[in-house]
Write a protein that holds these residues in place. Structure first.
Motif, PDB file in Angstrom:
ATOM      1  N   GLY A  82      53.491  93.848  -5.054  1.00  0.00           N
ATOM      2  CA  GLY A  82      54.396  94.789  -5.700  1.00  0.00           C
ATOM      3  C   GLY A  82      54.068  94.897  -7.171  1.00  0.00           C
ATOM      4  N   TYR A  83      54.949  95.545  -7.908  1.00  0.00           N
ATOM      5  CA  TYR A  83      54.786  95.738  -9.347  1.00  0.00           C
ATOM      6  C   TYR A  83      56.033  95.221 -10.058  1.00  0.00           C
ATOM      7  CZ  TYR A  83      54.859  98.126 -13.850  1.00  0.00           C
ATOM      8  OH  TYR A  83      54.949  98.408 -15.196  1.00  0.00           O
ATOM      9  N   ASP A  88      55.050  94.458 -16.720  1.00  0.00           N
ATOM     10  CA  ASP A  88      54.095  95.558 -16.591  1.00  0.00           C
ATOM     11  C   ASP A  88      52.799  95.088 -15.935  1.00  0.00           C
ATOM     12  OD1 ASP A  88      53.038  98.123 -16.812  1.00  0.00           O
ATOM     13  OD2 ASP A  88      52.176  97.722 -18.791  1.00  0.00           O
ATOM     14  N   ARG A  89      52.957  94.300 -14.868  1.00  0.00           N
ATOM     15  CA  ARG A  89      51.811  93.789 -14.127  1.00  0.00           C
ATOM     16  C   ARG A  89      52.090  93.813 -12.633  1.00  0.00           C
ATOM     17  NH1 ARG A  89      47.829  90.999 -16.831  1.00  0.00           N
ATOM     18  NH2 ARG A  89      48.183  90.635 -19.056  1.00  0.00           N
ATOM     19  N   GLY A  90      50.993  93.854 -11.895  1.00  0.00           N
ATOM     20  CA  GLY A  90      51.127  93.728 -10.461  1.00  0.00           C
ATOM     21  C   GLY A  90      51.443  92.294 -10.068  1.00  0.00           C
ATOM     22  N   ASN A 365      41.738 102.958  -5.042  1.00  0.00           N
ATOM     23  CA  ASN A 365      43.202 102.926  -5.023  1.00  0.00           C
ATOM     24  C   ASN A 365      43.710 102.631  -6.436  1.00  0.00           C
ATOM     25  OD1 ASN A 365      42.160 100.335  -4.829  1.00  0.00           O
ATOM     26  ND2 ASN A 365      43.634  99.624  -3.289  1.00  0.00           N
ATOM     27  N   THR A 366      43.543 103.627  -7.317  1.00  0.00           N
ATOM     28  CA  THR A 366      43.907 103.449  -8.721  1.00  0.00           C
ATOM     29  C   THR A 366      45.414 103.365  -8.933  1.00  0.00           C
ATOM     30  OG1 THR A 366      43.855 105.842  -9.074  1.00  0.00           O
ATOM     31  CG2 THR A 366      41.833 104.621  -9.559  1.00  0.00           C
ATOM     32  N   VAL A 367      46.222 103.771  -7.951  1.00  0.00           N
ATOM     33  CA  VAL A 367      47.680 103.697  -8.093  1.00  0.00           C
ATOM     34  C   VAL A 367      48.251 102.389  -7.550  1.00  0.00           C
ATOM     35  CG1 VAL A 367      47.945 106.205  -8.046  1.00  0.00           C
ATOM     36  CG2 VAL A 367      48.087 104.907  -5.906  1.00  0.00           C
ATOM     37  N   HIS A 368      47.396 101.460  -7.158  1.00  0.00           N
ATOM     38  CA  HIS A 368      47.825 100.155  -6.654  1.00  0.00           C
ATOM     39  C   HIS A 368      47.798  99.147  -7.798  1.00  0.00           C
ATOM     40  CE1 HIS A 368      48.497  97.032  -3.726  1.00  0.00           C
ATOM     41  NE2 HIS A 368      47.324  96.462  -3.917  1.00  0.00           N
ATOM     42  N   PRO A 369      48.944  98.617  -8.292  1.00  0.00           N
ATOM     43  CA  PRO A 369      50.247  98.640  -7.647  1.00  0.00           C
ATOM     44  C   PRO A 369      51.185  99.756  -8.096  1.00  0.00           C
ATOM     45  CG  PRO A 369      50.309  97.114  -9.447  1.00  0.00           C
ATOM     46  CD  PRO A 369      48.903  97.661  -9.408  1.00  0.00           C
ATOM     47  N   ARG A 370      50.813 100.515  -9.188  1.00  0.00           N
ATOM     48  CA  ARG A 370      51.674 101.634  -9.582  1.00  0.00           C
ATOM     49  C   ARG A 370      50.840 102.672 -10.306  1.00  0.00           C
ATOM     50  NH1 ARG A 370      55.481 101.876 -14.712  1.00  0.00           N
ATOM     51  NH2 ARG A 370      54.682 103.988 -14.477  1.00  0.00           N
TER      52      ARG A 370
END
Length: 393
Positions: A82-83, A88-90, A365-370
């Motif tokens: 998760g995020y 501000d980290r995964g 997957n650049t949106v992993h984790p957000r």
């Protein structure tokens, strides 16, 4: 751009020579400089390094003609649980629970889906069942927002309809409310006046194609594109083995869905059930290489043909039908001579260059984790490496 009058009836699907299928081989066999291709691969591998990498994982497939000269995976298909907005980290998974990226990992393609919707539309244009300059209202008269302003099929395909970039379908109570919003929303700029990239264009085109053919979009993709080309790993979700995308929560996202893997990331596509003209398709690097090869070979791959060669030219010629043409910001030095392609919000991109016969698929997957502000510098750099690798033939 070629005229439709000169194209209709040409480039059929029979009596064609078989197009050689893709094979993995040395760059030299494709007329590509091995040093530049090694630098391309090394650069993509480096995108997954460090505590805050460009992407958790990447897959790159690049080549020329029938040769795949680079096919590599790096990093993780699933790295985070998760995020954490406070740090501000995964939230890292234990190493034993992470899922390594492989060259066969499927990705949520996001807006690369639009390319398939565009091909499906041009297939109908080739058959004479759809008019390029026909008004949307002739097919979908109840879609008053587009019908009353004279929006045409060409406007949808070239993103010149003036329709808004997106609509908050994810906030609607039910499908009836979503459909009403799509039907009634008119352009925010005069059709044909300027380019305004819009997911709504492809949602209207989806409904037009479904009305015209009596088939849903997923069936049109399967019967008209992926099955003939043997793209067995391409289709709408769910796709359980896909690379993870986002811990999707407000306020950074538009819905509260948690960590996503194997279900569509785009909130509007999700609200529409996962099958949408603008997003929702899953695929692999190898399958997308086949798609590129077919278009570079004039619409054919092996014994199959999905478009006549003149209609491929119509699809890819500037300004492009669904495809972006000669965009240096993600095509690097491949841009300038008719290169075509697209990017996707989840981190995907595809470029094919008819002038050199080269293709580049970079999936990440650049949106992993957000999600975060997009950065296409790595796409641009990889495309430039491929452009510099091309040797005269």
């Amino acid at each position: 751009m070629p005229s439709l009058a000169g194209l209709r009836g040409r480039g059929g699907r029979s009596g064609q020579l078989s197009v050689p299928r893709l094979r993995v081989d040395a760059p030299e066999r494709a007329g590509l400089d091995p040093e530049q291709m090694a630098l391309l691969a090394r650069g993509v591998r480096g995108l997954t390094a460090g505590e805050r990498p460009w992407a958790a994982g990447t897959v790159v497939v690049a080549g020329r003609g029938p040769v795949i000269a680079v096919r590599e995976a790096a990093g993780w298909a699933v790295r985070y649980a998760g995020y954490d907005p406070e740090t501000d980290r995964g939230v890292e998974l234990p190493p034993a629970e992470r899922v390594p990226m492989t060259v066969d990992t499927p990705f949520d393609l996001a807006s690369l889906t639009k390319l398939f919707t565009s091909v499906a539309a041009v297939q109908q244009i080739e058959r004479g069942t759809l008019g390029m300059d026909a008004r949307v209202g002739a097919y979908l008269p109840e879609f008053r927002g587009a019908a009353e302003h004279g929006v045409t099929v060409r406007h949808l395909l070239t993103h010149t309809s003036g329709l808004p970039a997106e609509l908050p379908l994810y906030d609607c109570a039910d499908n009836a409310e979503r459909l009403a919003l799509l039907r009634d929303r008119g352009p925010v700029a005069a059709p044909g006046e300027r380019h305004l990239y819009s997911d709504v264009n492809m949602l209207l085109l989806q409904r037009l194609l479904e009305r015209l053919t009596g088939r849903t979009l997923d069936v049109l993709f399967h019967t008209g594109i992926t099955r003939p080309l043997g793209m067995d790993s391409t289709g709408f979700g769910p796709c359980p083995g896909a690379a993870a995308t986002e811990d999707q929560r407000r306020p950074w996202a538009k819905a509260d869905r948690g960590m996503l893997r194997g279900v569509v990331h785009d909130e509007n596509a999700w609200a529409l059930g996962g099958v949408a003209g603008h997003a929702g398709l899953f695929s692999t690097g190898s399958d997308l290489a086949v798609f590129c090869r077919a278009l570079l070979a004039g619409g054919a791959y092996g014994p199959a043909r999905i478009l006549g060669s003149d209609f491929v030219e119509l699809l890819l010629a500037a300004p492009g039908l669904g495809f972006a043409v000669d965009q240096p910001w993600f095509m690097g030095e491949l841009a300038g001579h008719g290169a075509a392609g697209h990017t996707g919000f989840t981190g995907t991109s595809l470029v094919l260059d008819p002038a050199t016969g080269t293709f580049l698929i970079l999936l990440a997957n650049t949106v992993h984790p957000r999600r975060r502000p997009p950065d296409s510098t790595p796409r641009r750099d990889a495309a430039t490496r491929l452009a510099r690798a091309v040797r005269p033939t």
